[in-house]
Write an enzyme that holds these catalytic residues in place. Structure first.
Site, PDB file in Angstrom:
ATOM      1  CB  ALA A 216      -8.221  -5.521   1.647  1.00 17.60           C
ATOM      2  CE  LYS A 217      -4.166   0.415  -2.045  1.00 17.30           C
ATOM      3  NZ  LYS A 217      -4.838   1.014  -0.877  1.00 17.30           N
ATOM      4  NE  ARG A 218      -6.002  -8.835   2.807  1.00 17.73           N
ATOM      5  CZ  ARG A 218      -5.730  -7.803   3.596  1.00 17.73           C
ATOM      6  NH1 ARG A 218      -5.140  -6.740   3.133  1.00 17.73           N
ATOM      7  NH2 ARG A 218      -6.039  -7.844   4.897  1.00 17.73           N
TER       8      ARG A 218
ATOM      9  CG  ASP B 294      -2.212   0.685   1.011  1.00 17.30           C
ATOM     10  OD1 ASP B 294      -2.177   1.838   0.537  1.00 17.30           O
ATOM     11  OD2 ASP B 294      -3.274   0.116   1.278  1.00 17.30           O
TER      12      ASP B 294
END
Lengths: 271, 271
Positions: free
Chosen positions: B95-97, A99
């Site tokens: 969440a940038k999963r 991130d």
């Protein structure tokens, strides 16, 4: 943990095995399910049965997050158990996080400081300031996704620009990041043809190699170009070991499967 | 939530504001810190004070994960509070999963089913089979990182290959993924020059735009090419609203800041 200590462990155990603790409640032996924390119990028994054959454990965080707060409790107990009982073992939070700067720092603190993992997997898409916050931690390792083992890995990672594929650019660019000594890279075992090219760019960094076993990668082919003077490989197996049996003998069968891989690795290290 | 419902909300409130709930215990007013769950209390008061001005809330999961199990409890309480009290509001798990197929499914279930978020941000690096498990959920949205607002975003995302930059390739390729109607994209407000090009590839998909305010992006410039007939934008502000004051009047000040942005948006929608 330092890289030196990791290499010592590998030499001592004649193994560069990493065991993936990807625990699915639907797949564990039914006698465990009545326990208070079946996931932790399963992990504990797998760990006790395989710790002498492996140098690393890698819980994939998705499997824990899927169970909400209970899952996080199982994860915390598992990493504590590892740190307390087998501090010589390298631990990998397979979280694939990443991130913008200050937010990556939060992920880094959560996994490195609070949970005390030795390393974490990180996605490179957001670039330098999403990766460097992880690299800033001393004796902790940031395992950057380079060339993943899944089919979709070829959607972008091998796209070519300026005569260079994206994963190559990720390798080269990341070497210029601050504290790049703390980098390792994920390279799928399903891509053996790429290891020679990869070793030209990162001759000394450790590669974490998933995809042996269930996904079809070959240990021998990975080692052909992947092995370095200091080994430089952590080869992961998850399902092939932890679900070798779903009966009461699951831990025993996990030992057998881990032993098979360790023996194969011992031969490859020697040759 | 359906896209139609989201657009109705935007028309009704004359706002395409998204408020980022990136809660840092070091930054919240001190009078909240003695409470049992200061993070949830802070969120609750921010939500109550701004819900009429915003159409979406976006907790960045790192901020919750950083506090371990306690953080997950605060997150659960926050999303439940939103779903119970303001079900018309679109919720985004930032969440940038992203992981290989069966593992992405676990993340998707955790955020879509268990926590009941309307959407989640996902990193595209691992390609199709890491994204499609999220897209399989009906009336849920997968917000793919395309062009991020941070400096490192330019490390790879704008690298050119086959006369095309990586973020363009991500946009085009993802349109071929199954259920691509469920896609939205992250495009940083710090990249206003790119919106025209982006709208040529994805003329109708929603863009989630962080980077207005603290990071220096301009709302007007984003709207110039970003706005569509159905608005097509969710513009996020986090720090500028939630930390407008760190005294007892924090919720009041948050209302003021959100109102400023809403008013600006109302004018831009009209023009």
């Amino acid at each position: 943990m330092t890289k030196k200590q990791l290499i010592e462990q590998i030499r001592l155990k004649k193994s560069f095995l990493c065991i993936g603790l990807d625990v699915d409640l639907d797949k564990i032996p039914s006698h465990l399910k009545q326990l208070d924390d079946p996931i932790f119990e399963f992990n504990k028994q797998i760990i006790d049965a395989t710790h002498h054959l492996t140098v690393a454990y890698k819980p994939n965080i998705a499997f824990y997050e899927a169970y909400g707060i209970k899952g996080w409790q199982s994860l915390e107990k598992t990493i504590k158990y590892l740190n307390n009982n087998y501090p010589e073992i390298f631990t990998i939070a397979d979280a694939k996080r990443g991130d913008i700067g200050n937010t990556s720092t939060r992920y880094a603190k959560a996994f490195f400081d609070d949970l005390n993992f030795d390393s974490i997997t990180v996605a490179p898409y957001m670039g330098r300031d999403s990766v460097e916050p992880f690299l800033a931690f001393e004796d902790k390792f940031t395992i950057l996704l380079a060339l993943t083992s899944n089919a979709g890995g070829l959607d972008f990672q091998t796209s070519e620009y300026n005569n260079e594929q994206l994963y190559q650019s990720v390798l080269k660019t990341s070497l210029n990041y601050k504290n790049s000594d703390n980098l390792m890279y994920v390279v799928g075992a399903t891509r053996p043809d790429f290891f020679q090219k990869i070793r030209k760019i990162v001759p000394h960094h450790f590669l974490l190699v998933p995809g042996v076993g269930a996904q079809g990668g070959s240990l021998q082919e990975v080692c052909k170009y992947g092995l370095t003077d200091n080994i430089g490989l952590l080869v992961n197996s998850s399902r092939g070991i932890i679900y070798a049996s779903n009966s009461e003998d699951f831990a025993e069968k996990a030992t057998e499967k881990a032993l098979e891989l360790q023996k194969e690795m011992e031969l490859l290290i020697k040759s």
